[in-house]
Design a protein around this motif. Structure first.
Motif, PDB file in Angstrom:
ATOM      1  N   ARG A 182       5.827  -5.834   1.588  1.00 54.89           N
ATOM      2  CA  ARG A 182       5.936  -7.202   2.108  1.00 54.89           C
ATOM      3  C   ARG A 182       7.199  -7.832   1.547  1.00 54.89           C
ATOM      4  O   ARG A 182       7.393  -7.893   0.335  1.00 54.89           O
ATOM      5  CB  ARG A 182       4.707  -8.022   1.733  1.00 54.89           C
ATOM      6  N   THR A 187       6.371  -7.396   6.996  1.00 52.06           N
ATOM      7  CA  THR A 187       6.207  -6.123   6.299  1.00 52.06           C
ATOM      8  C   THR A 187       7.108  -5.070   6.922  1.00 52.06           C
ATOM      9  O   THR A 187       7.488  -5.157   8.099  1.00 52.06           O
ATOM     10  CB  THR A 187       4.756  -5.629   6.350  1.00 52.06           C
ATOM     11  N   THR A 188       7.458  -4.076   6.134  1.00 49.63           N
ATOM     12  CA  THR A 188       8.221  -2.934   6.598  1.00 49.63           C
ATOM     13  C   THR A 188       7.661  -1.688   5.926  1.00 49.63           C
ATOM     14  O   THR A 188       7.037  -1.773   4.859  1.00 49.63           O
ATOM     15  CB  THR A 188       9.718  -3.092   6.281  1.00 49.63           C
ATOM     16  N   THR A 189       7.861  -0.546   6.555  1.00 48.70           N
ATOM     17  CA  THR A 189       7.326   0.710   6.023  1.00 48.70           C
ATOM     18  C   THR A 189       8.458   1.677   5.714  1.00 48.70           C
ATOM     19  O   THR A 189       9.343   1.901   6.539  1.00 48.70           O
ATOM     20  CB  THR A 189       6.362   1.354   7.037  1.00 48.70           C
ATOM     21  N   SER A 200       0.849  -1.197   0.000  1.00 48.39           N
ATOM     22  CA  SER A 200       0.000   0.000   0.000  1.00 48.39           C
ATOM     23  C   SER A 200       0.878   1.238   0.000  1.00 48.39           C
ATOM     24  O   SER A 200       2.046   1.189   0.380  1.00 48.39           O
ATOM     25  CB  SER A 200      -0.912   0.024   1.234  1.00 48.39           C
ATOM     26  N   THR A 201       0.322   2.342  -0.451  1.00 47.34           N
ATOM     27  CA  THR A 201       1.032   3.613  -0.453  1.00 47.34           C
ATOM     28  C   THR A 201       0.024   4.729  -0.194  1.00 47.34           C
ATOM     29  O   THR A 201      -1.095   4.703  -0.723  1.00 47.34           O
ATOM     30  CB  THR A 201       1.762   3.839  -1.797  1.00 47.34           C
ATOM     31  N   GLU A 220       3.972   7.255   2.814  1.00 46.22           N
ATOM     32  CA  GLU A 220       4.299   6.027   3.524  1.00 46.22           C
ATOM     33  C   GLU A 220       3.984   4.831   2.623  1.00 46.22           C
ATOM     34  O   GLU A 220       2.872   4.706   2.113  1.00 46.22           O
ATOM     35  CB  GLU A 220       3.510   5.926   4.831  1.00 46.22           C
ATOM     36  N   VAL A 221       4.987   3.998   2.436  1.00 39.65           N
ATOM     37  CA  VAL A 221       4.851   2.837   1.573  1.00 39.65           C
ATOM     38  C   VAL A 221       5.060   1.582   2.413  1.00 39.65           C
ATOM     39  O   VAL A 221       6.105   1.421   3.049  1.00 39.65           O
ATOM     40  CB  VAL A 221       5.867   2.869   0.419  1.00 39.65           C
ATOM     41  N   VAL A 222       4.062   0.707   2.429  1.00 34.89           N
ATOM     42  CA  VAL A 222       4.145  -0.560   3.157  1.00 34.89           C
ATOM     43  C   VAL A 222       4.548  -1.649   2.164  1.00 34.89           C
ATOM     44  O   VAL A 222       3.931  -1.791   1.108  1.00 34.89           O
ATOM     45  CB  VAL A 222       2.800  -0.915   3.827  1.00 34.89           C
ATOM     46  N   THR A 227       9.328   5.679   4.225  1.00 34.51           N
ATOM     47  CA  THR A 227       8.740   7.008   4.043  1.00 34.51           C
ATOM     48  C   THR A 227       9.559   7.806   3.031  1.00 34.51           C
ATOM     49  O   THR A 227      10.788   7.738   3.013  1.00 34.51           O
ATOM     50  CB  THR A 227       8.687   7.775   5.373  1.00 34.51           C
TER      51      THR A 227
END
Length: 389
Positions: A80, A90-92, A60-61, A76-78, A94
């Motif tokens: 996998r 998962t990591t996020t 997601s973004t 913010e970009v999630v 920015t």
């Protein structure tokens, strides 16, 4: 009575000139083999790994943190993780909106750098994974080459793979090991020429003459490059790659890399022009009254080739360096300062070195081909007398 046999220009000829070509190429082949053995890298330089690369898919973004005026936003970009020790988690990441934002889309595959800092693992954006579209483009290229060139296209692709293997297996490790860039470039170029030209155009006297012309052109390029690089005194301070290579333990120098690059870069255009000139001589010989007439007619073709190829060298660099040239344009620097800068001048010098070798090799190869072509005025059977295409 002297024996006669048909050479690959297509008509009976004395065997002596053919023997000269064969002996010359045999000597070159032995020198290339000996040079490769002497320069073969014995030390393998490996960069210290501060991080490992893993792949991840964008889940997601979203833009967050925007105030009433629409500023202060953070993307913010999630993601996998698809590989590595944390696969499945998962990591996020920015990103600040702007030129540094890669504008990632949901479902896109990216490459992340996994860095251990103070007992914690941090992921940083490295690049977008482009292997699939790049592979499809390579397949399309191969299909087009084979569809049009048929067996010659297959041979050309095989030659391309061989050239790539020489660069990866020999040239890069040898340069990192600190071997002489001039010798490495000449040995690699000689090996590529001795294999690729006969593979692409067939084994013949005319192809052998084109090989000799190409080798002579490479030697000219190496000589001019050695003088030019020493006189121009490139520092390499404008490029991060040169500083990084030094920090990672590379034994190569900036000037050495530029010299090797100029010689290897000139090889492709030299192959093109030598084969063309030999073909022109072979086609003109049956209809010309003398070898001098053959040379004069072929040189008219060669001059046209020079005119079209010389500016192609410069335009090829200009096209690949447009972002850099735009950056200099925005800085409003004087044109002479831009062209002579450490960032631009090396590429211009490489193009000029290639151009000098190209211009000199045209009359040289034409004269060599005219000297070995069978007596003018004698018919050449169709399909013979030139490198196959």
């Amino acid at each position: 009575m002297a024996s006669h046999r048909a050479n690959t220009f297509g008509v009976p000829a004395e065997p002596f000139p053919t023997r000269i070509v064969f002996v010359a190429l045999s000597v070159v082949a032995l020198v290339v083999i000996a040079g490769a053995a002497a320069l073969w890298p014995r030390h393998h330089v490996h960069a210290p790994q501060a991080s490992t690369l893993v792949t991840a898919t964008v889940s997601s973004t979203a833009l967050n943190g925007c105030d009433a005026s629409g500023s202060g936003c953070v993307r913010e970009v999630v993601l996998r993780l698809k590989s590595g020790p944390d696969q499945g988690l998962t990591t996020t990441l920015t990103f600040a909106p702007g030129p540094t934002d890669p504008h990632l889309s949901v479902g896109e595959t990216v490459r992340l750098a996994r860095v251990a800092q103070g007992g914690q693992v941090v992921y940083q954006f490295d690049d977008i994974v482009r292997s699939r579209p790049l592979g499809l483009l390579a397949i399309l290229f191969a299909l087009v080459v084979v569809a049009v060139g048929r067996l010659r296209g297959v041979a050309a692709l095989a030659g391309l793979l061989f050239a790539g293997a020489v660069l990866v297996v020999f040239v890069l490790p040898a340069l990192l090991d600190g071997s002489s860039p001039t010798l490495v470039a000449l040995v690699a170029g000689g090996a590529i020429t001795l294999v690729v030209l006969p593979l692409s155009h067939g084994i013949s006297t005319s192809t052998s003459v084109a090989v000799l012309g190409t080798l002579a052109g490479m030697a000219i390029a190496a000589g001019v490059a050695a003088v030019a690089v020493a006189a121009l005194r490139f520092t390499g301070l404008s490029g991060e790659e040169n500083a990084t290579l030094a920090l990672l333990g590379s034994r190569s120098t900036v000037s050495g890399l530029l010299l090797a690059g100029a010689v290897i870069g000139a090889l492709g255009v030299l192959n093109d022009v030598t084969v063309t000139q030999v073909s022109a001589v072979a086609e003109l010989a049956p209809h010309a009254p003398s070898r001098r007439a053959v040379f004069s007619s072929a040189m008219r073709i060669g001059r046209d080739h020079i005119a079209s190829t010389v500016y192609s060298l410069i335009l090829a660099y200009a096209g690949s360096a447009l972002p850099l040239l735009l950056l200099f344009s925005l800085s409003r620097q004087a044109t002479l300062n831009v062209l002579s800068s450490d960032a631009v001048a090396p590429e211009i010098a490489a193009s000029l070195i290639g151009g000098i070798a190209l211009v000199v090799v045209v009359p040289l190869t034409t004269a060599l081909a005219a000297a070995f072509v069978p007596a003018p005025g004698r018919a050449v059977p169709a399909g013979e007398g030139r490198p196959q295409s």
